[in-house]
Structures are given as C-alpha cells and as structure tokens.
Design a protein around this motif. Structure first.
Motif, PDB file in Angstrom:
ATOM      1  N   PRO A   1       5.603   6.366   3.305  1.00  0.00           N
ATOM      2  CA  PRO A   1       6.635   5.821   2.135  1.00  0.00           C
ATOM      3  C   PRO A   1       6.530   4.690   1.462  1.00  0.00           C
ATOM      4  O   PRO A   1       7.110   4.043   0.864  1.00  0.00           O
ATOM      5  N   LEU A   2       5.292   4.697   1.160  1.00  0.00           N
ATOM      6  CA  LEU A   2       4.596   3.496   0.187  1.00  0.00           C
ATOM      7  C   LEU A   2       4.908   3.856  -1.434  1.00  0.00           C
ATOM      8  O   LEU A   2       5.237   4.684  -1.635  1.00  0.00           O
ATOM      9  N   THR A   3       4.670   2.944  -2.330  1.00  0.00           N
ATOM     10  CA  THR A   3       4.878   3.076  -3.616  1.00  0.00           C
ATOM     11  C   THR A   3       4.347   4.032  -4.160  1.00  0.00           C
ATOM     12  O   THR A   3       4.632   4.776  -5.325  1.00  0.00           O
ATOM     13  N   GLY A   4       2.807   4.291  -3.848  1.00  0.00           N
ATOM     14  CA  GLY A   4       2.133   5.221  -4.407  1.00  0.00           C
ATOM     15  C   GLY A   4       2.623   6.652  -4.562  1.00  0.00           C
ATOM     16  O   GLY A   4       2.243   7.642  -5.267  1.00  0.00           O
ATOM     17  N   PHE A   5       3.569   7.063  -3.480  1.00  0.00           N
ATOM     18  CA  PHE A   5       4.105   8.325  -3.209  1.00  0.00           C
ATOM     19  C   PHE A   5       5.113   8.531  -4.352  1.00  0.00           C
ATOM     20  O   PHE A   5       5.406   9.803  -4.866  1.00  0.00           O
ATOM     21  N   LEU A   6       5.940   7.448  -5.057  1.00  0.00           N
ATOM     22  CA  LEU A   6       6.821   7.835  -5.916  1.00  0.00           C
ATOM     23  C   LEU A   6       6.621   8.730  -7.253  1.00  0.00           C
ATOM     24  O   LEU A   6       7.164   9.345  -7.443  1.00  0.00           O
ATOM     25  N   PRO A   7       5.599   8.127  -8.017  1.00  0.00           N
ATOM     26  CA  PRO A   7       5.176   8.982  -9.137  1.00  0.00           C
ATOM     27  C   PRO A   7       4.733  10.252  -8.767  1.00  0.00           C
ATOM     28  O   PRO A   7       5.079  11.345  -9.309  1.00  0.00           O
ATOM     29  N   LYS A   8       4.033  10.556  -7.828  1.00  0.00           N
ATOM     30  CA  LYS A   8       3.431  11.917  -7.406  1.00  0.00           C
ATOM     31  C   LYS A   8       4.722  12.737  -7.085  1.00  0.00           C
ATOM     32  O   LYS A   8       4.711  13.902  -7.588  1.00  0.00           O
ATOM     33  N   TRP A   9       5.577  12.148  -6.438  1.00  0.00           N
ATOM     34  CA  TRP A   9       7.096  12.977  -5.805  1.00  0.00           C
ATOM     35  C   TRP A   9       7.701  13.251  -7.208  1.00  0.00           C
ATOM     36  O   TRP A   9       7.964  14.550  -7.259  1.00  0.00           O
ATOM     37  N   LEU A  10       7.767  12.388  -7.959  1.00  0.00           N
ATOM     38  CA  LEU A  10       8.539  12.652  -9.336  1.00  0.00           C
ATOM     39  C   LEU A  10       8.071  13.721 -10.124  1.00  0.00           C
ATOM     40  O   LEU A  10       8.491  14.694 -10.867  1.00  0.00           O
ATOM     41  N   ILE A  11       6.523  13.742 -10.213  1.00  0.00           N
ATOM     42  CA  ILE A  11       5.918  14.559 -11.082  1.00  0.00           C
ATOM     43  C   ILE A  11       5.805  16.009 -10.478  1.00  0.00           C
ATOM     44  O   ILE A  11       5.992  17.049 -11.321  1.00  0.00           O
ATOM     45  N   ILE A  12       5.853  16.027  -9.121  1.00  0.00           N
ATOM     46  CA  ILE A  12       5.563  17.516  -8.615  1.00  0.00           C
ATOM     47  C   ILE A  12       7.137  18.113  -8.663  1.00  0.00           C
ATOM     48  O   ILE A  12       7.345  19.186  -9.075  1.00  0.00           O
ATOM     49  N   GLN A  13       8.142  17.418  -8.971  1.00  0.00           N
ATOM     50  CA  GLN A  13       9.667  17.709  -9.031  1.00  0.00           C
ATOM     51  C   GLN A  13       9.650  18.269 -10.337  1.00  0.00           C
ATOM     52  O   GLN A  13      10.252  19.033 -10.541  1.00  0.00           O
ATOM     53  N   GLU A  14       9.220  17.378 -11.152  1.00  0.00           N
ATOM     54  CA  GLU A  14       9.217  17.786 -12.760  1.00  0.00           C
ATOM     55  C   GLU A  14       8.629  19.069 -12.886  1.00  0.00           C
ATOM     56  O   GLU A  14       9.022  19.904 -13.745  1.00  0.00           O
ATOM     57  N   LEU A  15       7.366  19.219 -12.651  1.00  0.00           N
ATOM     58  CA  LEU A  15       6.472  20.436 -12.813  1.00  0.00           C
ATOM     59  C   LEU A  15       7.276  21.561 -11.901  1.00  0.00           C
ATOM     60  O   LEU A  15       7.351  22.755 -12.748  1.00  0.00           O
TER      61      LEU A  15
ATOM     62  N   LEU B   1       1.679  -8.991  -5.466  1.00  0.00           N
ATOM     63  CA  LEU B   1       1.363  -7.622  -5.994  1.00  0.00           C
ATOM     64  C   LEU B   1       1.150  -6.601  -4.874  1.00  0.00           C
ATOM     65  O   LEU B   1       1.707  -5.553  -5.036  1.00  0.00           O
ATOM     66  N   THR B   2       0.915  -7.205  -3.655  1.00  0.00           N
ATOM     67  CA  THR B   2       0.939  -6.152  -2.420  1.00  0.00           C
ATOM     68  C   THR B   2       2.284  -5.783  -2.040  1.00  0.00           C
ATOM     69  O   THR B   2       2.364  -4.485  -1.857  1.00  0.00           O
ATOM     70  N   THR B   3       3.205  -6.700  -2.099  1.00  0.00           N
ATOM     71  CA  THR B   3       4.489  -6.383  -1.739  1.00  0.00           C
ATOM     72  C   THR B   3       5.205  -5.378  -2.495  1.00  0.00           C
ATOM     73  O   THR B   3       5.800  -4.589  -2.176  1.00  0.00           O
ATOM     74  N   THR B   4       4.797  -5.339  -4.039  1.00  0.00           N
ATOM     75  CA  THR B   4       5.258  -4.580  -5.114  1.00  0.00           C
ATOM     76  C   THR B   4       4.558  -3.181  -4.925  1.00  0.00           C
ATOM     77  O   THR B   4       5.336  -2.073  -4.768  1.00  0.00           O
ATOM     78  N   SER B   5       3.121  -3.232  -4.445  1.00  0.00           N
ATOM     79  CA  SER B   5       2.492  -2.063  -4.560  1.00  0.00           C
ATOM     80  C   SER B   5       2.954  -1.216  -3.152  1.00  0.00           C
ATOM     81  O   SER B   5       2.563   0.038  -3.064  1.00  0.00           O
ATOM     82  N   THR B   6       3.252  -1.752  -2.242  1.00  0.00           N
ATOM     83  CA  THR B   6       3.701  -1.105  -0.897  1.00  0.00           C
ATOM     84  C   THR B   6       5.334  -0.832  -0.806  1.00  0.00           C
ATOM     85  O   THR B   6       5.326   0.046  -0.110  1.00  0.00           O
ATOM     86  N   MET B   7       5.997  -1.716  -1.149  1.00  0.00           N
ATOM     87  CA  MET B   7       7.329  -1.728  -0.744  1.00  0.00           C
ATOM     88  C   MET B   7       8.330  -1.412  -1.734  1.00  0.00           C
ATOM     89  O   MET B   7       9.489  -1.419  -1.561  1.00  0.00           O
ATOM     90  N   LEU B   8       8.004  -0.793  -2.992  1.00  0.00           N
ATOM     91  CA  LEU B   8       8.776  -0.353  -3.999  1.00  0.00           C
ATOM     92  C   LEU B   8       9.580   0.769  -3.708  1.00  0.00           C
ATOM     93  O   LEU B   8      10.836   0.969  -4.021  1.00  0.00           O
ATOM     94  N   LEU B   9       9.069   1.810  -3.120  1.00  0.00           N
ATOM     95  CA  LEU B   9       9.548   2.924  -2.857  1.00  0.00           C
ATOM     96  C   LEU B   9      10.512   2.787  -1.643  1.00  0.00           C
ATOM     97  O   LEU B   9      11.867   3.239  -1.611  1.00  0.00           O
ATOM     98  N   PRO B  10      10.195   2.237  -0.695  1.00  0.00           N
ATOM     99  CA  PRO B  10      11.085   1.889   0.700  1.00  0.00           C
ATOM    100  C   PRO B  10      12.359   1.292   0.158  1.00  0.00           C
ATOM    101  O   PRO B  10      13.492   1.451   0.618  1.00  0.00           O
ATOM    102  N   ILE B  11      12.497   0.411  -0.713  1.00  0.00           N
ATOM    103  CA  ILE B  11      13.601  -0.531  -0.935  1.00  0.00           C
ATOM    104  C   ILE B  11      14.162   0.159  -2.265  1.00  0.00           C
ATOM    105  O   ILE B  11      15.204  -0.522  -2.526  1.00  0.00           O
ATOM    106  N   SER B  12      13.721   1.029  -2.833  1.00  0.00           N
ATOM    107  CA  SER B  12      14.325   1.636  -3.954  1.00  0.00           C
ATOM    108  C   SER B  12      15.873   2.185  -3.665  1.00  0.00           C
ATOM    109  O   SER B  12      16.793   1.907  -4.449  1.00  0.00           O
ATOM    110  N   PRO B  13      15.983   2.881  -2.718  1.00  0.00           N
ATOM    111  CA  PRO B  13      17.553   3.112  -2.117  1.00  0.00           C
ATOM    112  C   PRO B  13      18.395   1.822  -2.084  1.00  0.00           C
ATOM    113  O   PRO B  13      19.703   2.091  -2.483  1.00  0.00           O
ATOM    114  N   LEU B  14      18.165   0.786  -1.504  1.00  0.00           N
ATOM    115  CA  LEU B  14      18.625  -0.263  -1.479  1.00  0.00           C
ATOM    116  C   LEU B  14      19.280  -0.963  -2.873  1.00  0.00           C
ATOM    117  O   LEU B  14      20.038  -1.417  -3.115  1.00  0.00           O
ATOM    118  N   LEU B  15      18.066  -0.853  -3.695  1.00  0.00           N
ATOM    119  CA  LEU B  15      18.430  -1.406  -5.154  1.00  0.00           C
ATOM    120  C   LEU B  15      19.399  -0.543  -5.694  1.00  0.00           C
ATOM    121  O   LEU B  15      20.336  -1.200  -6.558  1.00  0.00           O
TER     122      LEU B  15
END
Length: 346
Positions: free
Chosen positions: A256-270, A328-342
């Motif tokens: 559930p790290l941050t790097g999965f977020l754009p790939k997930w959204l791109i696959i969904q859009e495609l 940068l590490t906190t943002t690079s790894t935790m952006l996706l897990p905390i996005s529902p909370l935000l």
C-alpha cells in the motif's frame, strides 16, 4: 565548481524551466528549453573526467536535435495554420514531429539510448536533476498539446518504454543505470495516459520525482554508485538503509505504498477508455522492473559476513540532508495509506 558559477547555473535552470512552463508561444518555450540545456551541461561535465565529458557531449547533441525538431514542428504548424500558440497545434505532421521531439528529450523508446549513458557519466545530484527537473518542461509541453497528439503512437512508445526499461535494467550493476532504466519505464506509464487524462500524467510525474529525489539523496549520502557498495551500507547506517528499502518498494509500485497510487489510477482510467488490453500489457511489463527494484532493496538491507566489512569506517550524513530524506521518505511511502484519512477529514 565555483560557488558563484553553481549559483548562476542553478538560477538559469529555474529560469529556463519557468519560461517553458509559463509560455504560450512556441518561441518562448523553445528558448526556455535551450536555457535549460546550456545550464545543465557544466554540471554534467564539472568533474572533467572523460566519461563526464562524453556524457555532456551526448546530452548536448541529443537535446539540440530535439529542440530543433520542436522549432521545426512549430514553424510547420504556423505555416499551415498561422498560429504560434502552443495549444493550437492542429496540423498532423507537426503533431508527429513534436511527439518525436519530446520523446527524444524525455528518453522514451526508441529515443532512449542517450539517457543511461548520460546518467552514468553524471554525479548523483546532477543525475537527480536530469531525472526530475529536466523532464518537467517537456512533460508540460505534452500536457498542453495533449488533445492534438496521436494516441496510438504514444501508446506504442509507452508499451515499448515499459518493456525495454524493465528488460535492460535486469543485468545492470551500476545503480545510476538502473535508475535510468527505471525512469524510462515510468515514462511509459506517463505517456500511455497523456491523451486520455493529462492530469494523471502530472500526478504520476510529481510522485515519481518525489520518490526518485529520495533515492538519489539517500545514495548520495552513503556515496553508493554500485550494488557492491550498496551491500555494505546496512551495518554502517541501518536507518538510512531501511528508508531506502521502503522508497525502492514504493518506486516499484507495491501496495500500500505511495507508488501504487498513480499506477492504480492509470489502470482504472485505461479500463474506462476500453483499453483493457493495453492496461493488462503495461501491468505485466512493469513486473520486469519490479525484479530489479527488489534486487536493489535486497542489496540495501543485506548484511555481509563480518570479515568483508570495515567496522571502523562510518558514514556521517549532514543533519539537514537527513531531515529532508526523512520527510521525503514519509511522503514517498505513506501518501496512499493516509489518503482515506485525509479525505475523511477534508
């Protein structure tokens, strides 16, 4: 390098990027690209090593050719339509020439050959600029001209970039070359979605730049440029090695790290655009790059036998740099897990 000269080159980089991303006229955008190219060349060749001089020469020739193609495509479009506005690129030939020129500037397949060699011949901080900041103006031009671009051509380039970026990075031992092929692979994800949802391309680029900056700064702190050097870092500076492990896994796109977020959204859009085959293909091709990310992560956390390690030598990292890497590490790894909370808070 002289501090005054370094300041001038840095200001020139910022100026060139600002001119390109804020202009509506093709001549101004071309001028910004040229300022960027001329400002980064001394940073590439500052060590005066033959490999650095070779890298600077290759970079100059490639970028000059791509800039000439950008100018030629804009002149062709102005000849047929009378428009110099960037958003009014409507002539088909101009669109094809511009796509080739931007692909050459970014390092998309089949114009990717220069990028690994240039990155290998550059210092780590200059490599960070080449992988992130120098790609922002061309991606901005793609963003502004995205309604006129040929989606079939970009899709083919994107799939080839993801395939070759993963395939050619498998047998590399130089970390900078691995990161170069990683960049080519990520550019494939950005190119495939640019004509359908340009905002997703920018999101992907922002997150990629964030994660890549973290990796380059961490590698620069531990002075690691080869896998053999990286394998000795765990016993010397364990916190930074653990940080590097998380960021590399995020860069690989593992949930559930941050790097999965754009790939997930791109696959969904495609999938919404009835391109399920392309989405499946690029997802499977990204497994190639996943392998060398896992190898890098393994090398960052492996512990060599005691007789191979010099226990007396320790790395001392600069405190502001260490703080920046932690943020940068906190943002690079935790952006996706905390996005529902935000989203629930907002």
């Amino acid at each position: 390098m002289n501090p005054q000269a370094k300041l001038i080159f840095t200001i020139s980089l910022l100026l060139g990027t600002t001119i390109t991303i804020s202009s509506n006229h093709w001549i101004m955008a071309w001028a910004g690209l040229e300022i960027n190219t001329l400002a980064i060349l001394p940073m590439i060749s500052k060590s005066h090593h033959p490999r650095a001089i070779e890298a600077a020469t290759k970079y100059f020739l490639t970028q000059a050719t791509a800039s000439a193609l950008v100018l030629f495509s804009s002149m062709t479009n102005a000849w047929y339509t009378g428009q110099w506005d960037i958003t009014q690129l409507t002539h088909p030939t101009s669109c094809l020439i511009l796509t080739s020129a931007i692909a050459m500037k970014l390092g998309l397949v089949p114009f990717h050959f220069w990028f690994p060699e240039v990155l290998q011949g550059s210092p780590l901080i200059t490599g960070l600029l080449l992988s992130t900041m120098m790609k922002f103006p061309p991606i901005t031009l793609l963003f502004m001209t995205s309604p006129s671009l040929n989606s079939t051509l970009l899709t083919c380039m994107a799939l080839l970039s993801t395939a070759l970026g993963g395939w050619m990075g498998l047998n590399q031992t130089q970390i900078r070359k691995i990161l170069a092929f990683s960049s080519i692979s990520h550019l494939g994800w950005m190119a495939i979605i640019i004509t359908y949802n340009p905002k997703l391309t920018l999101l992907n680029f922002y997150l990629y730049a964030l994660m890549t900056a973290t990796v380059f700064l961490a590698l620069n702190s531990i002075k690691a440029s080869k896998l053999s050097t990286l394998m000795t870092t765990w016993t010397k500076i364990p916190p930074l090695s653990a940080t590097l492990l998380l960021v590399l896994l995020s860069l690989a796109g593992l949930p559930p790290l941050t790097g999965f977020l754009p790939k997930w959204l791109i696959i969904q859009e495609l999938t919404k655009q009835n391109m399920a085959v392309a989405a499946t293909t690029i997802s499977l091709l990204s497994l190639l790059s996943l392998f060398f990310y896992l190898r890098l992560a393994y090398c960052a956390t492996i512990t060599l036998p005691p007789h191979t390690i010099n226990h007396t030598k320790q790395w001392h990292t600069n405190k502001p740099i260490s703080t920046l890497i932690a943020i940068l590490t906190t943002t690079s790894t935790m952006l996706l897990p905390i996005s529902p909370l935000l989203s629930s808070i907002m």
